[in-house]
Motif scaffolding. Structure first.
Motif, PDB file in Angstrom:
ATOM      1  N   SER A  23       0.804  -1.218   0.000  1.00 50.73           N
ATOM      2  CA  SER A  23       0.000   0.000   0.000  1.00 50.73           C
ATOM      3  C   SER A  23       0.836   1.266   0.000  1.00 50.73           C
ATOM      4  O   SER A  23       1.906   1.328   0.606  1.00 50.73           O
ATOM      5  CB  SER A  23      -0.919  -0.014   1.228  1.00 50.73           C
ATOM      6  N   GLY A  24       0.307   2.275  -0.659  1.00 54.54           N
ATOM      7  CA  GLY A  24       0.953   3.581  -0.644  1.00 54.54           C
ATOM      8  C   GLY A  24       0.384   4.492   0.420  1.00 54.54           C
ATOM      9  O   GLY A  24       0.826   5.626   0.604  1.00 54.54           O
ATOM     10  N   CYS A  25      -0.608   3.996   1.156  1.00 53.00           N
ATOM     11  CA  CYS A  25      -1.273   4.802   2.183  1.00 53.00           C
ATOM     12  C   CYS A  25      -0.901   4.299   3.568  1.00 53.00           C
ATOM     13  O   CYS A  25      -0.573   3.136   3.747  1.00 53.00           O
ATOM     14  CB  CYS A  25      -2.794   4.706   2.041  1.00 53.00           C
ATOM     15  N   ASP A  26      -1.001   5.197   4.549  1.00 58.84           N
ATOM     16  CA  ASP A  26      -0.771   4.813   5.936  1.00 58.84           C
ATOM     17  C   ASP A  26      -2.114   4.467   6.575  1.00 58.84           C
ATOM     18  O   ASP A  26      -2.826   5.342   7.065  1.00 58.84           O
ATOM     19  CB  ASP A  26      -0.091   5.955   6.702  1.00 58.84           C
ATOM     20  N   TRP A  27      -2.456   3.184   6.555  1.00 54.65           N
ATOM     21  CA  TRP A  27      -3.733   2.733   7.098  1.00 54.65           C
ATOM     22  C   TRP A  27      -3.687   2.570   8.613  1.00 54.65           C
ATOM     23  O   TRP A  27      -4.664   2.133   9.224  1.00 54.65           O
ATOM     24  CB  TRP A  27      -4.137   1.403   6.444  1.00 54.65           C
ATOM     25  N   PHE A  28      -2.537   2.899   9.199  1.00 52.71           N
ATOM     26  CA  PHE A  28      -2.364   2.708  10.637  1.00 52.71           C
ATOM     27  C   PHE A  28      -2.543   4.015  11.417  1.00 52.71           C
ATOM     28  O   PHE A  28      -2.588   4.012  12.631  1.00 52.71           O
ATOM     29  CB  PHE A  28      -0.977   2.110  10.911  1.00 52.71           C
ATOM     30  N   ASP A  29      -2.634   5.111  10.712  1.00 52.97           N
ATOM     31  CA  ASP A  29      -2.856   6.412  11.346  1.00 52.97           C
ATOM     32  C   ASP A  29      -4.353   6.714  11.300  1.00 52.97           C
ATOM     33  O   ASP A  29      -4.857   7.289  10.337  1.00 52.97           O
ATOM     34  CB  ASP A  29      -2.051   7.494  10.619  1.00 52.97           C
ATOM     35  N   MET A  30      -5.057   6.317  12.341  1.00 52.67           N
ATOM     36  CA  MET A  30      -6.516   6.403  12.344  1.00 52.67           C
ATOM     37  C   MET A  30      -6.993   7.543  13.246  1.00 52.67           C
ATOM     38  O   MET A  30      -6.480   7.708  14.356  1.00 52.67           O
ATOM     39  CB  MET A  30      -7.101   5.078  12.845  1.00 52.67           C
ATOM     40  N   PRO A  31      -7.927   8.343  12.788  1.00 51.48           N
ATOM     41  CA  PRO A  31      -8.439   9.436  13.622  1.00 51.48           C
ATOM     42  C   PRO A  31      -9.018   8.924  14.936  1.00 51.48           C
ATOM     43  O   PRO A  31      -9.705   7.898  14.963  1.00 51.48           O
ATOM     44  CB  PRO A  31      -9.544  10.061  12.750  1.00 51.48           C
ATOM     45  N   GLN A  32      -8.747   9.625  16.022  1.00 54.44           N
ATOM     46  CA  GLN A  32      -9.271   9.241  17.332  1.00 54.44           C
ATOM     47  C   GLN A  32     -10.795   9.242  17.350  1.00 54.44           C
ATOM     48  O   GLN A  32     -11.425   8.500  18.103  1.00 54.44           O
ATOM     49  CB  GLN A  32      -8.738  10.203  18.398  1.00 54.44           C
ATOM     50  N   GLU A  33     -11.369  10.036  16.470  1.00 52.98           N
ATOM     51  CA  GLU A  33     -12.824  10.144  16.386  1.00 52.98           C
ATOM     52  C   GLU A  33     -13.479   8.786  16.112  1.00 52.98           C
ATOM     53  O   GLU A  33     -14.552   8.484  16.625  1.00 52.98           O
ATOM     54  CB  GLU A  33     -13.191  11.134  15.285  1.00 52.98           C
ATOM     55  N   ILE A  34     -12.818   7.958  15.307  1.00 56.50           N
ATOM     56  CA  ILE A  34     -13.377   6.653  14.969  1.00 56.50           C
ATOM     57  C   ILE A  34     -13.516   5.785  16.225  1.00 56.50           C
ATOM     58  O   ILE A  34     -14.523   5.097  16.411  1.00 56.50           O
ATOM     59  CB  ILE A  34     -12.512   5.951  13.902  1.00 56.50           C
ATOM     60  N   PHE A  35     -12.535   5.845  17.102  1.00 55.34           N
ATOM     61  CA  PHE A  35     -12.586   5.067  18.335  1.00 55.34           C
ATOM     62  C   PHE A  35     -13.767   5.507  19.204  1.00 55.34           C
ATOM     63  O   PHE A  35     -14.439   4.681  19.827  1.00 55.34           O
ATOM     64  CB  PHE A  35     -11.276   5.224  19.111  1.00 55.34           C
ATOM     65  N   LEU A  36     -14.002   6.808  19.237  1.00 52.07           N
ATOM     66  CA  LEU A  36     -15.117   7.342  20.029  1.00 52.07           C
ATOM     67  C   LEU A  36     -16.454   6.910  19.446  1.00 52.07           C
ATOM     68  O   LEU A  36     -17.392   6.584  20.193  1.00 52.07           O
ATOM     69  CB  LEU A  36     -15.027   8.867  20.079  1.00 52.07           C
ATOM     70  N   LEU A  37     -16.571   6.899  18.133  1.00 50.31           N
ATOM     71  CA  LEU A  37     -17.806   6.469  17.479  1.00 50.31           C
ATOM     72  C   LEU A  37     -18.079   4.991  17.754  1.00 50.31           C
ATOM     73  O   LEU A  37     -19.221   4.596  18.017  1.00 50.31           O
ATOM     74  CB  LEU A  37     -17.717   6.722  15.969  1.00 50.31           C
TER      75      LEU A  37
END
Length: 241
Positions: free
Chosen positions: A125-139
């Motif tokens: 992958s050319g994307c960083d799929w490991f840098d996830m917004p904290q907002e997703i965890f809250l949702l």
């Protein structure tokens, strides 16, 4: 990658989880955009069908990504050939993917399989799929609070009477001297009142429509579904192109 979507569901690399998730997500979007149903469906005006569509799309997106990574990682060629499904860890036990419905459990399994295959995924992958917004965890946490077992939006009642009361469009209220005491902040739709009288023409029960019923969890489900719609498509594109 797009040719995946033109195969029968069972022959897609994730056994159709992703395509089916898209179907539920698009159906929710169609209902969301229909102004006739903006306050709900049926005589009672409940929003449960719309919320269920969003909620189920989230579950299927997570199951799609977990299945996809499990089948394309270098050590699982035979599993993919035999069309086996990954197991899901829940409460330290391995369970079949079809028996787990908790969004938080599925999300944790997604994070684990992502981390376990970090080197391989980064090489593809050319994307960083490991840098996830904290907002997703809250949702995710908010949905878990409302609907751990995927029953909140499918049935009129569950094991939590407080949450069950929230899903009802009509709430009890106090009717005193022509004034109704009930909670309603949405002024774009007039309230509907139901007053029940006894034989002496006295009001014995009163109910008022709640235009904001489940509005918070509606926003949460919609937002997380939007996040996972994009994440799923992007990650799938990167990994099987």
């Amino acid at each position: 990658m797009i040719e995946e979507y033109f195969k029968p569901l069972a022959l897609q690399i994730d056994s159709g989880f992703g395509s089916t998730a898209d179907s539920f997500y698009y159906a929710a979007q169609a209902l969301e955009e229909n102004q006739e149903n903006r306050y709900g469906f049926g005589i009672g005006g409940g929003k449960l069908p719309l919320l269920y569509l969003y909620r189920h799309s989230i579950e299927l997106y997570l199951k799609s990504i977990i299945t996809l990574i499990d089948r394309i990682k270098p050590s699982s060629v035979e599993c993919h050939k035999n069309n086996e499904f990954p197991t899901i860890k829940e409460n330290k036990k391995d369970k079949k993917i079809f028996s787990v419905h908790s969004i938080k459990t599925l999300f944790q399994n997604y994070l684990e399989i992502l981390d376990e295959n970090k080197i391989y995924i980064k090489s593809k992958s050319g994307c960083d799929w490991f840098d996830m917004p904290q907002e997703i965890f809250l949702l995710v946490d908010k949905i878990e609070e409302y609907d751990r077992n995927s029953t909140m939006f499918r049935y009129p009642i569950s094991m939590d009477s407080d949450l069950d009361y929230q899903k009802s469009t009509f709430k009890k209220c106090m009717f005193v001297k022509e004034k109704v005491k009930g909670k309603s902040t949405n002024k774009s739709k007039p309230n509907i009142f139901l007053l029940l009288h006894n034989g002496n023409d006295e009001i014995v029960e009163s109910y008022v429509s709640d235009n904001d019923a489940l509005s918070e969890i509606h926003d949460v489900l919609k937002e997380l579904a939007e996040h996972l719609f994009g994440l799923h498509f992007g990650l799938k594109t990167d990994l099987i192109r």
